[in-house]
Design a protein around this motif. Structure first.
Motif, PDB file in Angstrom:
ATOM      1  N   LEU A 195     -79.385-111.287  11.606  1.00  0.00           N
ATOM      2  CA  LEU A 195     -78.000-111.693  11.829  1.00  0.00           C
ATOM      3  C   LEU A 195     -77.554-112.702  10.771  1.00  0.00           C
ATOM      4  O   LEU A 195     -76.456-112.600  10.219  1.00  0.00           O
ATOM      5  CB  LEU A 195     -77.850-112.290  13.225  1.00  0.00           C
ATOM      6  CG  LEU A 195     -77.924-111.294  14.388  1.00  0.00           C
ATOM      7  CD1 LEU A 195     -78.077-112.046  15.710  1.00  0.00           C
ATOM      8  CD2 LEU A 195     -76.684-110.405  14.432  1.00  0.00           C
ATOM      9  N   ARG A 196     -78.407-113.664  10.474  1.00  0.00           N
ATOM     10  CA  ARG A 196     -78.059-114.666   9.450  1.00  0.00           C
ATOM     11  C   ARG A 196     -77.951-114.019   8.077  1.00  0.00           C
ATOM     12  O   ARG A 196     -77.034-114.329   7.298  1.00  0.00           O
ATOM     13  CB  ARG A 196     -79.097-115.782   9.448  1.00  0.00           C
ATOM     14  CG  ARG A 196     -79.097-116.617  10.733  1.00  0.00           C
ATOM     15  CD  ARG A 196     -80.037-117.811  10.622  1.00  0.00           C
ATOM     16  NE  ARG A 196     -79.984-118.616  11.828  1.00  0.00           N
ATOM     17  CZ  ARG A 196     -80.833-118.491  12.852  1.00  0.00           C
ATOM     18  NH1 ARG A 196     -81.810-117.577  12.789  1.00  0.00           N
ATOM     19  NH2 ARG A 196     -80.723-119.255  13.922  1.00  0.00           N
ATOM     20  N   ASN A 197     -78.870-113.113   7.773  1.00  0.00           N
ATOM     21  CA  ASN A 197     -78.827-112.436   6.477  1.00  0.00           C
ATOM     22  C   ASN A 197     -77.575-111.573   6.334  1.00  0.00           C
ATOM     23  O   ASN A 197     -77.108-111.332   5.211  1.00  0.00           O
ATOM     24  CB  ASN A 197     -80.069-111.570   6.293  1.00  0.00           C
ATOM     25  CG  ASN A 197     -81.331-112.385   6.110  1.00  0.00           C
ATOM     26  OD1 ASN A 197     -81.267-113.554   5.720  1.00  0.00           O
ATOM     27  ND2 ASN A 197     -82.479-111.799   6.413  1.00  0.00           N
ATOM     28  N   ALA A 198     -77.028-111.104   7.459  1.00  0.00           N
ATOM     29  CA  ALA A 198     -75.815-110.290   7.428  1.00  0.00           C
ATOM     30  C   ALA A 198     -74.556-111.141   7.330  1.00  0.00           C
ATOM     31  O   ALA A 198     -73.446-110.593   7.303  1.00  0.00           O
ATOM     32  CB  ALA A 198     -75.750-109.417   8.684  1.00  0.00           C
ATOM     33  N   GLY A 199     -74.712-112.464   7.285  1.00  0.00           N
ATOM     34  CA  GLY A 199     -73.568-113.344   7.105  1.00  0.00           C
ATOM     35  C   GLY A 199     -73.024-113.961   8.371  1.00  0.00           C
ATOM     36  O   GLY A 199     -72.035-114.706   8.324  1.00  0.00           O
ATOM     37  N   PHE A 200     -73.646-113.681   9.518  1.00  0.00           N
ATOM     38  CA  PHE A 200     -73.180-114.277  10.767  1.00  0.00           C
ATOM     39  C   PHE A 200     -73.605-115.735  10.858  1.00  0.00           C
ATOM     40  O   PHE A 200     -74.622-116.151  10.277  1.00  0.00           O
ATOM     41  CB  PHE A 200     -73.730-113.502  11.971  1.00  0.00           C
ATOM     42  CG  PHE A 200     -73.075-112.171  12.186  1.00  0.00           C
ATOM     43  CD1 PHE A 200     -71.881-112.071  12.894  1.00  0.00           C
ATOM     44  CD2 PHE A 200     -73.655-111.008  11.690  1.00  0.00           C
ATOM     45  CE1 PHE A 200     -71.272-110.843  13.093  1.00  0.00           C
ATOM     46  CE2 PHE A 200     -73.054-109.767  11.896  1.00  0.00           C
ATOM     47  CZ  PHE A 200     -71.860-109.689  12.593  1.00  0.00           C
ATOM     48  N   GLN A 201     -72.819-116.504  11.594  1.00  0.00           N
ATOM     49  CA  GLN A 201     -73.092-117.923  11.782  1.00  0.00           C
ATOM     50  C   GLN A 201     -73.292-118.221  13.266  1.00  0.00           C
ATOM     51  O   GLN A 201     -73.088-117.364  14.120  1.00  0.00           O
ATOM     52  CB  GLN A 201     -71.941-118.757  11.231  1.00  0.00           C
ATOM     53  CG  GLN A 201     -71.690-118.579   9.745  1.00  0.00           C
ATOM     54  CD  GLN A 201     -70.495-119.380   9.253  1.00  0.00           C
ATOM     55  OE1 GLN A 201     -69.698-119.889  10.024  1.00  0.00           O
ATOM     56  NE2 GLN A 201     -70.364-119.477   7.929  1.00  0.00           N
ATOM     57  N   ARG A 202     -73.749-119.451  13.552  1.00  0.00           N
ATOM     58  CA  ARG A 202     -73.964-119.919  14.933  1.00  0.00           C
ATOM     59  C   ARG A 202     -74.827-118.943  15.721  1.00  0.00           C
ATOM     60  O   ARG A 202     -74.538-118.608  16.872  1.00  0.00           O
ATOM     61  CB  ARG A 202     -72.630-120.138  15.647  1.00  0.00           C
ATOM     62  CG  ARG A 202     -71.706-121.113  14.927  1.00  0.00           C
ATOM     63  CD  ARG A 202     -70.408-121.296  15.695  1.00  0.00           C
ATOM     64  NE  ARG A 202     -69.408-121.939  14.860  1.00  0.00           N
ATOM     65  CZ  ARG A 202     -68.135-122.092  15.198  1.00  0.00           C
ATOM     66  NH1 ARG A 202     -67.716-121.640  16.379  1.00  0.00           N
ATOM     67  NH2 ARG A 202     -67.278-122.678  14.394  1.00  0.00           N
ATOM     68  N   VAL A 203     -75.885-118.495  15.089  1.00  0.00           N
ATOM     69  CA  VAL A 203     -76.798-117.545  15.725  1.00  0.00           C
ATOM     70  C   VAL A 203     -77.650-118.277  16.755  1.00  0.00           C
ATOM     71  O   VAL A 203     -78.236-119.319  16.473  1.00  0.00           O
ATOM     72  CB  VAL A 203     -77.698-116.873  14.666  1.00  0.00           C
ATOM     73  CG1 VAL A 203     -78.717-115.954  15.339  1.00  0.00           C
ATOM     74  CG2 VAL A 203     -76.846-116.098  13.657  1.00  0.00           C
ATOM     75  N   ARG A 204     -77.703-117.718  17.953  1.00  0.00           N
ATOM     76  CA  ARG A 204     -78.551-118.297  18.997  1.00  0.00           C
ATOM     77  C   ARG A 204     -78.920-117.202  19.997  1.00  0.00           C
ATOM     78  O   ARG A 204     -78.355-116.113  19.979  1.00  0.00           O
ATOM     79  CB  ARG A 204     -77.856-119.453  19.701  1.00  0.00           C
ATOM     80  CG  ARG A 204     -76.689-119.087  20.607  1.00  0.00           C
ATOM     81  CD  ARG A 204     -76.148-120.331  21.303  1.00  0.00           C
ATOM     82  NE  ARG A 204     -75.208-120.043  22.371  1.00  0.00           N
ATOM     83  CZ  ARG A 204     -73.914-119.906  22.234  1.00  0.00           C
ATOM     84  NH1 ARG A 204     -73.381-120.042  21.023  1.00  0.00           N
ATOM     85  NH2 ARG A 204     -73.137-119.657  23.276  1.00  0.00           N
ATOM     86  N   THR A 205     -79.874-117.527  20.869  1.00  0.00           N
ATOM     87  CA  THR A 205     -80.358-116.569  21.862  1.00  0.00           C
ATOM     88  C   THR A 205     -80.337-117.206  23.239  1.00  0.00           C
ATOM     89  O   THR A 205     -80.797-118.339  23.404  1.00  0.00           O
ATOM     90  CB  THR A 205     -81.795-116.112  21.522  1.00  0.00           C
ATOM     91  OG1 THR A 205     -81.799-115.481  20.241  1.00  0.00           O
ATOM     92  CG2 THR A 205     -82.311-115.135  22.564  1.00  0.00           C
ATOM     93  N   GLU A 206     -79.792-116.500  24.209  1.00  0.00           N
ATOM     94  CA  GLU A 206     -79.789-116.957  25.598  1.00  0.00           C
ATOM     95  C   GLU A 206     -80.672-116.043  26.426  1.00  0.00           C
ATOM     96  O   GLU A 206     -80.595-114.818  26.306  1.00  0.00           O
ATOM     97  CB  GLU A 206     -78.366-116.976  26.170  1.00  0.00           C
ATOM     98  CG  GLU A 206     -77.458-118.006  25.510  1.00  0.00           C
ATOM     99  CD  GLU A 206     -76.160-118.211  26.279  1.00  0.00           C
ATOM    100  OE1 GLU A 206     -76.071-117.742  27.441  1.00  0.00           O
ATOM    101  OE2 GLU A 206     -75.249-118.830  25.722  1.00  0.00           O
ATOM    102  N   GLU A 207     -81.515-116.642  27.284  1.00  0.00           N
ATOM    103  CA  GLU A 207     -82.423-115.871  28.114  1.00  0.00           C
ATOM    104  C   GLU A 207     -81.842-115.631  29.500  1.00  0.00           C
ATOM    105  O   GLU A 207     -81.051-116.431  30.004  1.00  0.00           O
ATOM    106  CB  GLU A 207     -83.765-116.594  28.262  1.00  0.00           C
ATOM    107  CG  GLU A 207     -84.559-116.696  26.976  1.00  0.00           C
ATOM    108  CD  GLU A 207     -85.947-117.274  27.203  1.00  0.00           C
ATOM    109  OE1 GLU A 207     -86.243-117.687  28.356  1.00  0.00           O
ATOM    110  OE2 GLU A 207     -86.739-117.300  26.248  1.00  0.00           O
ATOM    111  N   VAL A 208     -82.225-114.503  30.084  1.00  0.00           N
ATOM    112  CA  VAL A 208     -81.881-114.191  31.469  1.00  0.00           C
ATOM    113  C   VAL A 208     -83.090-114.555  32.319  1.00  0.00           C
ATOM    114  O   VAL A 208     -84.150-113.957  32.160  1.00  0.00           O
ATOM    115  CB  VAL A 208     -81.546-112.696  31.643  1.00  0.00           C
ATOM    116  CG1 VAL A 208     -81.170-112.404  33.087  1.00  0.00           C
ATOM    117  CG2 VAL A 208     -80.427-112.287  30.704  1.00  0.00           C
TER     118      VAL A 208
END
Length: 235
Positions: free
Chosen positions: A205-218
């Protein structure tokens, strides 16, 4: 030893089986649950829906955060994958979305909602004038559509780290992520459901230019949690 009364819960009942353009898809009833099976691999059922609802809610919250207090028109939502309908139903329950478009490539899955038992989950949402379903492959839609959206929620296969249908992994690679970014408006949010965490996908995602990358767990009682990967297209 199970009794005769337990048999319906122990033996899934096949309600429909079809050969689609990407292989076999099956709708089963297992006790009170409806299940979707693709090419012999379990994909999803109607047992819970927490992760599908989180997918929509997390995208909505990230969209509000990316706006940073700046007023914006009511957002448009694109959902990749109809599944058992939890994501669509949850989105339609929120009046904040101005438009909800669902892309589903399996005609059988759409039929199970419009004329079959999955209508119990999605029936009201499909009647919502804001909602519409497009029957096509999501990658084709992303490459060809002239529409743009404020949020794109992907619930395709088992996520970026574990695809079971040939071709789905391309959605999570550089070209697929570039197509996702193309249909998002500046500040738009990409939310990706996954059956397991994928640190490598965060890097993609970061390499594709997206910002504020994060992960939320269920949260789950045991085992590996489902997650939602979140990223923002730069403004």
């Amino acid at each position: 030893m199970p009794s005769v009364h337990d048999a319906p819960y122990d033996t899934p009942e096949v309600l429909d089986r079809r050969d689609g353009p990407y292989g076999e898809v099956v709708l089963r009833r297992h006790g009170p649950l409806l299940q979707i099976i693709a090419n012999g691999c379990f994909l999803m059922d109607t047992s819970d829906g927490r992760s599908e609802r989180l997918l929509i809610d997390a995208a909505r919250q990230a969209l509000d955060e990316s706006a940073q207090g700046t007023p914006r028109p009511a957002p448009a939502l694109l959902i990749g994958g109809l599944g058992v309908g939890f994501s669509l139903a949850h989105a339609a329950a929120d009046p904040a979305w101005s438009r909800i478009t669902v892309v589903e490539r399996e005609r059988a899955v759409v039929d199970w909602h419009t004329d079959g038992p999955l209508g119990a989950v999605s029936g009201a949402a499909l009647e919502d004038p804001r909602a519409g379903v497009v029957v096509t492959d999501l990658l084709d839609f992303l490459r060809e559509t002239s529409d743009t959206f404020d949020a794109l929620c992907l619930d395709i296969d088992n996520g970026p780290g574990w695809t079971v249908t040939e071709g789905n992994d391309g959605l999570y690679g550089p070209a697929g992520l570039a197509s996702c970014a193309r249909v998002l408006r500046p500040g738009g949010v990409l939310a990706v459901w996954s059956a397991q965490p994928s640190p490598d996908f965060e890097g993609s995602l970061r390499n594709a230019g997206f910002q504020r990358v994060r992960t939320e767990e269920v949260p789950v009682a045991r085992g590996v949690p489902d997650v939602v990967h979140l990223a923002v297209r730069p403004g």
